[in-house]
Design a protein around this motif. Structure first.
Motif, short mmCIF file in Angstrom:
data_model
loop_
_atom_site.label_atom_id
_atom_site.label_comp_id
_atom_site.label_asym_id
_atom_site.label_seq_id
_atom_site.Cartn_x
_atom_site.Cartn_y
_atom_site.Cartn_z
N GLU A 58 -6.48 4.82 -8.79
CA GLU A 58 -5.98 3.52 -8.34
C GLU A 58 -4.45 3.49 -8.35
O GLU A 58 -3.81 3.01 -7.42
CB GLU A 58 -6.53 2.41 -9.23
CG GLU A 58 -8.03 2.13 -9.04
CD GLU A 58 -8.53 1.08 -10.01
OE1 GLU A 58 -7.68 0.49 -10.73
OE2 GLU A 58 -9.75 0.84 -10.05
N MET A 59 -3.86 4.00 -9.43
CA MET A 59 -2.40 4.02 -9.52
C MET A 59 -1.81 4.95 -8.47
O MET A 59 -0.78 4.63 -7.85
CB MET A 59 -1.96 4.44 -10.93
CG MET A 59 -2.27 3.42 -12.00
SD MET A 59 -1.50 3.79 -13.61
CE MET A 59 -2.48 5.19 -14.15
N GLN A 60 -2.46 6.07 -8.24
CA GLN A 60 -1.96 7.00 -7.23
C GLN A 60 -2.01 6.38 -5.85
O GLN A 60 -1.09 6.57 -5.03
CB GLN A 60 -2.76 8.30 -7.26
CG GLN A 60 -2.23 9.35 -6.29
CD GLN A 60 -2.83 10.72 -6.53
OE1 GLN A 60 -3.20 11.06 -7.65
NE2 GLN A 60 -2.94 11.52 -5.47
N ALA A 61 -3.05 5.60 -5.57
CA ALA A 61 -3.16 4.94 -4.27
C ALA A 61 -2.03 3.92 -4.09
O ALA A 61 -1.45 3.80 -3.00
CB ALA A 61 -4.52 4.25 -4.14
N GLU A 62 -1.68 3.20 -5.17
CA GLU A 62 -0.56 2.26 -5.11
C GLU A 62 0.75 3.01 -4.84
O GLU A 62 1.58 2.56 -4.04
CB GLU A 62 -0.45 1.48 -6.42
CG GLU A 62 -1.55 0.47 -6.66
CD GLU A 62 -1.29 -0.32 -7.93
OE1 GLU A 62 -0.15 -0.81 -8.12
OE2 GLU A 62 -2.22 -0.46 -8.75
N GLY A 63 0.92 4.13 -5.53
CA GLY A 63 2.13 4.91 -5.33
C GLY A 63 2.24 5.45 -3.92
O GLY A 63 3.31 5.40 -3.30
#
Length: 703
Positions: free
Chosen positions: A516-521
């Motif tokens: 999820e964090m990687q998708a935001e990044g």
């Protein structure tokens, strides 16, 4: 021809590194304009245009990228001149901002008082509504209370609002509903919602960071809008990037929404570029020190990465966003010497700044500063300061030092200047100890990369105090952070609280949280026009862990492959090793006692970097660069001696210079004291090393 320009606005000087396409970068400096930093910036662009034989609009139209470090948010916090801010929080907790963590900063000082909260009590409003630690609703949110809070803020003329509820990191619903109401009724107010800025555990850290973001947000927004308008007026249509305190850059829109990421952003560009100079000597570790006109910044780079923290402070206000571990003290060229009540000589933190500046500037300053002491000791040529643009007044310097320091202490001006020099050097050495010895690092194991217009005059004595055998002075040292800005990548930090015993974690749940964090990044990097081809992006994971019942956690990097594989043994091993390095012990036999607190991810967009041309070896004889002799104070001998003075711009790869000596450049000077020698490396930088330690500079000579 197109240009890329790095700009660092400091308290005394605004620094520029101009990188024209296909040509060597050039250095420019102008005096800062504290009342409106954009004026000094535009003044510098006008000077750059003249140097390239262009009109200002022609230069502006040719600029592809500007990377800008700003001090406006830092100054707003230091001077308590931020926006009038209102806080909406959980009922019964409005005093958390003032109670802090319940720990006195100076435990044995009963007179030590807390720093005043950035939001006064009457603007801190508690509202009904409560979530438990799992994010389950205990008490429904009372939107009527939120509406009442908004009415108070409107009546009091608040420019900004901060929203921070208990346990919102586990469930953002209450904060989001309150935020919708604020946006509908206070459309022009700057709003920060804690779960959007910092969705992590520890309530005080989160509420303090949220308030700080709102407090400085309107100031930064106003400055960026003003700067963009000024740049547009002169024809700039390129890309503006803003420096963050984590060592990366972001688009102005992101910086405005997350204004707190620019706190202490100016010096954050230094460690990354310092690593580049250290790598020219086959080193992946270094100390970077930057002595400007107002402050002295010290940072550490280990294993190829600047050391970061997520529990920093600015002006005693907690900020829990990731930032480089930089220790900043009031010790610059403009730091003022004074006598305290006990009759002891002190240096700083007060600074003469750019206006009126040191006594020797002849701009109305009467207080003796570090620059005045350096002039009195012979380290500065009054006719060659800033390449001759600023004529230094040696008579005013002597009069200032005599009246303010010499006579009260019964000393001559020269004796007082030597005392000023020694005190400021000791202050800076102590600043380096804060980020080395107190963090578990031995400063003797790191080369010290020295920056700032004043830094190289004091570096040898700082190194002597700390027993550091090697110093690197880049040719671009006077505009070190401006150079670092052009070498910085885009960076976005994400954090999620993930409180579990390591042995009990569901590997799929952990993997999904990082995804999820990687998708935001990736979404942010795409919006900033960073491609997704190999080498254009990377994601760096960290985990915060502690032993059960510990109060503080330890943050350490973890390979994404380890997370993908669910290799918890490798995670535990990395935690034990870092805990042992920091605290001198670990508990490897208590595997079940390891707790995960937070998981972190940094998404990085790789940018093109300026390159510096390697020089051809020109031999050891430096006589071609000799420009004269001068009487200077030699600290190791505690006396004045005649020393050789070299032209730093005429030095070439391989030249050797024996201390004591001076090496002068337009924007800085290097003092090689009696305990050190110097060799010019293949990039034109100066490797200064303790006498007898030529083994340290073999790489500089291609050995």
């Amino acid at each position: 021809m197109t240009f890329k320009i790095g700009i660092d606005v400091g308290g005394t000087f605004t620094d520029f590194l101009v990188s024209p396409e296909g040509e060597e970068p050039r250095i420019f400096k102008t005096l800062s304009t504290p009342d409106d930093p954009a004026i000094g910036l535009i003044n510098g662009l006008e000077e750059i245009a003249q140097a390239y034989g262009l009109e200002l609009d022609a230069l502006a139209g040719s600029i592809d990228t500007i990377v800008h470090g700003t001090t406006v948010t830092t100054n707003a916090t230091l001077t308590l001149n931020g926006a009038k801010t209102g806080l909406i929080t959980t009922k019964g907790l409005r005093d958390a901002l003032e109670m802090r963590r319940g720990i006195r900063e100076e435990q044995y000082n009963n007179r030590y008082t807390n720093v005043p909260p950035l939001v006064p009590r009457y603007l801190r409003v508690g509202v009904a509504g409560r979530l438990d630690r799992n994010g389950d609703e205990v008490t429904p949110l009372d939107l009527g209370d939120v509406s009442d809070a908004i009415s108070i803020f409107e009546k009091e003329g608040c420019e900004a609002v901060a929203i921070c509820f208990m346990n919102s990191f586990a469930n953002p619903d209450h904060e989001q509903r309150a935020a919708e109401l604020v946006r509908s009724k206070m459309a022009n107010a700057y709003l920060t919602v804690s779960n959007e800025l910092l969705p992590s555990i520890r309530f005080y850290d989160r509420i303090s960071t949220t308030v700080l973001n709102s407090y400085v947000g309107p100031t930064l927004t106003s400055y960026i809008h003003s700067l963009l308008n000024r740049l547009a007026d002169i024809g700039f249509s390129g890309t503006l990037m803003v420096m963050q305190s984590n060592g990366g850059v972001v688009a102005p829109e992101v910086a405005q929404a997350r204004a707190a990421v620019t706190l202490l952003s100016g010096p954050a560009a230094g460690p990354g570029v310092g690593l580049g100079y250290a790598r020219a000597h086959n080193r992946d570790d270094c100390l970077t020190v930057d002595m400007g006109g107002t402050s002295f910044d010290a940072a550490l780079v280990q294993n190829g990465e600047p050391v970061t923290v997520s529990d920093g402070e600015i002006n005693r206000y907690r900020i829990a966003l990731p930032m480089l571990d930089i220790n900043t003290i009031g010790a610059g060229g403009g730091s003022i010497g004074w006598i305290d009540e006990g009759g002891l000589l002190r240096m700083g933190p007060q600074s003469a700044g750019a206006d009126p500046g040191p006594a020797c500037y002849g701009r109305g300053g009467t207080k003796p500063t570090v620059t005045d002491a350096d002039l009195q000791l012979g380290y500065l040529d009054p006719d060659f300061f800033a390449g001759g643009k600023i004529r230094l007044d040696a008579v005013a310097t002597t009069a200032s030092i005599e009246s303010e320091i010499g006579k009260p202490l019964g000393m001559t001006a020269e004796e007082a200047a030597t005392g000023m020099y020694r005190v400021i050097n000791n202050n800076m050495a102590q600043g380096v100890r804060e980020i080395t010895i107190k963090r578990g690092y031995d400063p003797r194991e790191f080369p010290m990369v020295v920056a700032g217009g004043a830094g190289a005059l004091h570096a040898c004595m700082i190194a002597t105090e700390l027993e550091i055998p090697m110093i690197l002075v880049p040719r671009e040292s006077s505009i070190f952070c401006a150079a670092g800005m052009l070498a910085s990548d885009l960076k976005h930090d994400f954090v999620r609280s993930f409180v579990h015993r390591l042995a009990d974690i569901d590997a799929t749940e952990l993997k999904n949280a990082y995804a999820e964090m990687q998708a935001e990044g990736d979404a942010l990097l795409s919006a900033e026009h960073i491609g997704n081809e190999p080498g254009q992006r990377k994601h760096v994971a960290k985990i915060d862990c502690r032993y059960a019942k510990q109060y503080h956690e330890v943050s350490f990097p973890v390979l994404l492959d380890v997370l993908e594989a669910g290799d918890f043994d490798a995670i535990a091993k990395a935690f034990h090793a870092e805990h042992n390095r920091m605290y001198g012990y670990s508990l490897e036999d208590q595997v079940t006692a390891v707790e995960v607190i937070n998981i972190r991810l940094q998404s990085i967009g790789i940018t093109d970097k300026p390159t510096f041309r390697e020089e051809h070896y020109a031999g050891e004889d430096a006589s071609a660069a000799l420009k004269g002799k001068r009487r200077i104070y030699v600290p190791e001998e505690d006396q004045f001696q005649t020393a050789l003075v070299y032209d730093g711009h005429a030095t070439r790869f391989g030249y050797r210079i024996t201390g004591p000596a001076l090496i002068e450049q337009v924007n800085t000077a290097i003092l090689v004291t009696a305990g050190f020698d110097c060799v010019c490396d293949k990039f034109g930088s100066f490797a200064v090393y303790a006498k007898g330690r030529e083994d340290l500079v073999k790489s500089a000579l291609g050995g």
